[in-house]
Enzyme design. Structure first.
Site, PDB file in Angstrom:
ATOM      1  N   HIS A 126       0.828  -1.205   0.000  1.00  0.00           N
ATOM      2  CA  HIS A 126       0.000   0.000   0.000  1.00  0.00           C
ATOM      3  C   HIS A 126       0.864   1.257   0.000  1.00  0.00           C
ATOM      4  O   HIS A 126       1.746   1.401   0.846  1.00  0.00           O
ATOM      5  CB  HIS A 126      -0.893  -0.039   1.243  1.00  0.00           C
ATOM      6  CG  HIS A 126      -1.945   1.011   1.284  1.00  0.00           C
ATOM      7  ND1 HIS A 126      -2.187   1.764   2.398  1.00  0.00           N
ATOM      8  CD2 HIS A 126      -2.834   1.428   0.340  1.00  0.00           C
ATOM      9  CE1 HIS A 126      -3.192   2.590   2.154  1.00  0.00           C
ATOM     10  NE2 HIS A 126      -3.605   2.418   0.915  1.00  0.00           N
TER      11      HIS A 126
ATOM     12  N   HIS B 174      -1.390  11.415  -1.803  1.00  0.00           N
ATOM     13  CA  HIS B 174      -2.680  10.924  -1.331  1.00  0.00           C
ATOM     14  C   HIS B 174      -3.654  12.050  -0.997  1.00  0.00           C
ATOM     15  O   HIS B 174      -4.792  12.059  -1.457  1.00  0.00           O
ATOM     16  CB  HIS B 174      -2.473  10.034  -0.101  1.00  0.00           C
ATOM     17  CG  HIS B 174      -3.737   9.488   0.463  1.00  0.00           C
ATOM     18  ND1 HIS B 174      -4.533  10.191   1.338  1.00  0.00           N
ATOM     19  CD2 HIS B 174      -4.365   8.298   0.265  1.00  0.00           C
ATOM     20  CE1 HIS B 174      -5.598   9.465   1.665  1.00  0.00           C
ATOM     21  NE2 HIS B 174      -5.514   8.308   1.028  1.00  0.00           N
TER      22      HIS B 174
HETATM   23  O1  G3P Z   1      -6.457   1.759  -3.337  1.00  0.00           O
HETATM   24  C1  G3P Z   1      -6.673   1.244  -2.074  1.00  0.00           C
HETATM   25  C2  G3P Z   1      -6.559   2.276  -0.977  1.00  0.00           C
HETATM   26  O2  G3P Z   1      -5.366   2.990  -1.140  1.00  0.00           O
HETATM   27  C3  G3P Z   1      -7.717   3.225  -0.952  1.00  0.00           C
HETATM   28  O3  G3P Z   1      -7.703   4.117   0.107  1.00  0.00           O
HETATM   29  O4  G3P Z   1      -7.287   6.310   1.148  1.00  0.00           O
HETATM   30  O5  G3P Z   1      -5.513   4.578   1.182  1.00  0.00           O
HETATM   31  O6  G3P Z   1      -6.085   5.728  -0.933  1.00  0.00           O
HETATM   32  P1  G3P Z   1      -6.591   5.235   0.379  1.00  0.00           P
HETATM   33 MG    MG Z   2      -4.753   4.691  -2.304  1.00  0.00          MG
END
Ligand code: G3P
Ligand code: MG
Length: 249
Positions: free
Chosen positions: A16, A58
């Site tokens: 992630h 992000h």
């Molecule tokens: O793409 C999966 C996840 O990253 C979605 O949530 O807020 O971490 O971008 P976020």
């Molecule tokens: Mg994400």
């Protein structure tokens, strides 16, 4: 009758934001940490600078992940490039620059790493960002395999990505699983549904597969939960815990 599943040339383990918690999110340094931990697929967030450069970030503003202030959408790429996107994490990463999408595409393709490119538009720039990401991805990958999986919570961005580069695979990201998930996957020509791991059940995974789609869950940071979802047959888990939840060596 169970529908045929779309091809899924992706790892079930997805780092992630590149390096999870171990490195400053959405940087090339994070990608290198992810690769060192054996990951062969990364998720990262992409948005536009004020002057139209695709960068990894992000949040809508730069405060949490850099030494700057204010909304990302108001800054040019030259202004963003002056900021430190690593020092907030730890001294070891102080001075880490904001990467462009082009740089990260080159790194991942050169190293045989798959990408889930999350289109993360600043408010009001959904269609513009979806189109820009899809066109850039098409040019940067230039047919390299596996293709980047484009995903977004913003359905307008997904639609624009589809219009710009229909052949690139797409996933619909949802905060909560809507009752009409299947209709939405059809509407945007998606191959997968990316859900909050809290909503993951064996029944939902089976239903999504039976309808002919893949399913992945974010963000799975508990190893036991990861094991369970994988046992249930989920197609991908996004994790921040790269040391505890990782592909087998
Ligand atoms: O793409 C999966 C996840 O990253 C979605 O949530 O807020 O971490 O971008 P976020
Ligand atoms: Mg994400």
């Amino acid at each position: 009758m169970t529908a045929k599943l779309p091809s899924w040339p992706y790892s079930r383990y997805i780092a992630h934001r590149g390096g999870g918690r171990l490195a400053p999110e959405n940087t090339l340094a994070a990608m290198r940490v992810g690769a060192e931990h054996g990951f062969t697929m990364f998720e990262y967030d992409v948005k536009l600078s004020s002057d139209g450069v695709l960068v990894l970030m992000h949040d809508d503003d730069v405060e949490r992940t850099s030494n700057g202030r204010g909304p990302a959408a108001a800054k040019t790429y030259a202004e963003l490039a002056q900021l430190d996107f690593g020092g907030w994490h730890s001294a070891a990463y102080a001075g880490e620059p904001l990467p462009t999408f082009a740089a990260v595409a080159r790194y991942t393709v050169a190293n045989g790493i798959a990408s889930n490119v999350e289109i993360k538009p600043c408010p009001g720039r959904e269609a513009e960002t979806g189109r820009a990401v899809a066109l850039a991805a098409q040019a940067l990958w230039n047919g390299a395999s596996p293709p980047p999986l484009l995903s977004s919570f913003a359905e307008e961005a997904l639609q624009a990505a589809r219009d710009a580069a229909p052949e690139l695979p797409r996933a619909l990201l949802v905060e909560k699983v809507p009752a009409d998930w299947q209709e939405r996957l059809v509407k945007h020509g998606c191959v997968a549904l990316n859900i909050n791991q809290k909503d993951a059940t064996r029944e939902l995974i089976d239903a999504v597969h039976a309808a002919g789609y893949r399913i992945a869950a974010w963000t799975v940071n508990d190893p036991e939960r990861a094991r369970l979802l994988l046992d249930w047959g989920i197609d991908g888990i996004f994790t921040d815990e790269l040391a505890a939840i990782r592909p087998a060596a």
